[in-house]
Design an enzyme around this catalytic site. Structure first.
Site, PDB file in Angstrom:
ATOM      1  N   LYS A  47       0.864  -1.168   0.000  1.00 40.97           N
ATOM      2  CA  LYS A  47       0.000   0.000   0.000  1.00 40.97           C
ATOM      3  C   LYS A  47       0.905   1.223   0.000  1.00 40.97           C
ATOM      4  O   LYS A  47       2.003   1.181   0.545  1.00 40.97           O
ATOM      5  CB  LYS A  47      -0.836  -0.031   1.292  1.00 40.97           C
ATOM      6  CG  LYS A  47      -1.852   1.042   1.320  1.00 40.97           C
ATOM      7  CD  LYS A  47      -3.066   0.675   2.139  1.00 40.97           C
ATOM      8  CE  LYS A  47      -4.038   1.832   2.054  1.00 40.97           C
ATOM      9  NZ  LYS A  47      -4.298   2.270   0.670  1.00 40.97           N
ATOM     10  N   CYS A 131      -1.789   9.061  -7.852  1.00 37.61           N
ATOM     11  CA  CYS A 131      -3.022   8.821  -7.101  1.00 37.61           C
ATOM     12  C   CYS A 131      -4.049   9.887  -7.459  1.00 37.61           C
ATOM     13  O   CYS A 131      -3.790  11.076  -7.296  1.00 37.61           O
ATOM     14  CB  CYS A 131      -2.780   8.838  -5.599  1.00 37.61           C
ATOM     15  SG  CYS A 131      -4.315   8.560  -4.692  1.00 37.61           S
TER      16      CYS A 131
END
Lengths: 306, 62
Positions: A47, A131
């Protein structure tokens, strides 16, 4: 069945097979302890980790769409300090390369993270420059020059293999890919999710707490595939291709279009055994086709010239 | 959620200890994806799948 080779070497990282568990969907790995044997996959990407703990975006964070999943997690993570102390030790128990994904609000944060990670025994660092769930007008991965300067600066600080996760939310992904290569990236990972929105018509409000989200899943696969195909034509760097891969057939499409390895994300939510199924399927396919080495398949697309 | 919120309010006004069982959209269901979070009063998020689904109603930022 004839013995086939699935081993892939990308930028000095040896993968047992070309199946990589992509950043985000696999958490810190330990959550899937009972479901996924990390030793059997090619590599894992953690992550995305930030310098400070990040709470993430307001819920709802997920919406299902036609053949897709729209998310607005907002890089929720424990921060680098807790990650190194509480999360990384579990992943290091396996023989599988661990790649740590990082993101920063500015260049200095990336550099600080890289310097901390230099002291760790990890296979590589993935720069998440794409992102879509962070509220900024323009993200680094949407600008050639910003991409170049960030990677160049990080490159000076580390000898570890550098992966760069590219954004599909650009006009021409090959320009960003070339910028990344010129700045010293070792592996290109593409694509991240597509910026998208979903509306609740009863309340006339966005369905996601974060308003905009990132679309993943089979809905994006042909577009992701097209981008891998395009990038393959302009770079000799290894590519980890991802975007809506559910089956071995999907994985093969990416490899034939030019990916050296494939990334699994959203599929992990639907079928945690997908990685193993794809690995078995790849062996069968290669054997059936009489191809000894999976590397021979990379970029083997037959294109008719007109 | 609105009904649970009202129950939590009534329970609080009568000083009755109240726990609620929450639902959220989940992707992984094992605590990895951070998708099914609910906001708590201490300005933190908790995962319904792993940290819940039952929470003390007074801890939730209704």
């Amino acid at each position: 069945m004839r013995k086939v080779n699935l081993r892939v070497e990308i930028a000095g990282i040896t993968l047992k097979n070309p199946v990589v568990l992509q950043s985000g969907c696999f958490g810190y790995g330990e959550e899937y302890r009972d479901l996924i044997d990390i030793n059997r996959v090619g590599a894992v990407v953690t992550k995305t980790i930030t310098l400070k703990p990040t709470a993430g975006n307001p819920p709802p964070r997920f919406v299902e769409t036609a053949a897709g999943l729209l998310n607005s997690i907002g890089l929720a993570n424990v921060g680098i300090k807790a990650f190194l102390k509480e999360k990384l030790p579990y992943l290091k128990k396996f023989s599988t390369p661990v790649i740590v994904s990082i993101a920063g609000k500015k260049k200095e944060e990336y550099l600080e993270l890289v310097q901390i990670l230099n002291r760790e025994e990890i296979a590589g660092i993935e720069l998440n420059i794409s992102c879509p769930n962070i509220r900024k007008k323009l993200i680094v991965g949407q600008d050639e020059l910003e991409t170049f300067h960030l990677i160049k600066a990080v490159r000076r600080k580390t000898k570890l293999p550098l992966l760069v996760k590219l954004s599909p939310n650009v006009t021409d992904i090959t320009k960003i890919a070339k910028s990344a290569e010129k700045a010293g990236a070792n592996i290109l990972s593409l694509v991240n999710t597509f910026s998208a929105i979903s509306v609740d018509v009863e309340t006339k409000a966005p369905k996601l707490g974060g308003v905009l989200g990132g679309l993943s899943g089979p809905a994006i696969r042909p577009i992701a595939l097209r981008m891998v195909w395009q990038v393959r034509k302009v770079t000799s760097l290894p590519i980890i291709g991802a975007g809506g891969i559910l089956s071995c057939n999907d994985a093969l499409e990416f490899i034939i279009a030019g990916a050296n390895a494939v990334g699994l994300g959203t599929v992990i939510f639907i079928n945690p055994h997908a990685a193993q199924e794809i690995i078995t399927g790849l062996k069968r396919y290669l054997s059936r086709k009489g191809i000894y080495d999976v590397n021979e398949l990379v970029g083997s697309l037959h294109e008719k010239t007109s | 959620m609105e009904m649970l919120k009202e129950i939590a309010r009534i329970a609080k006004s009568h000083r009755i200890f109240c726990q609620v069982s929450l639902e959220e959209h989940m992707a992984c269901g094992v605590g990895a994806c951070q998708g099914c979070v609910v906001r708590m009063k201490k300005n933190e998020y908790k995962r319904v799948c792993k940290d819940g689904p039952v929470f003390n109603s007074e801890e939730i930022a209704w």
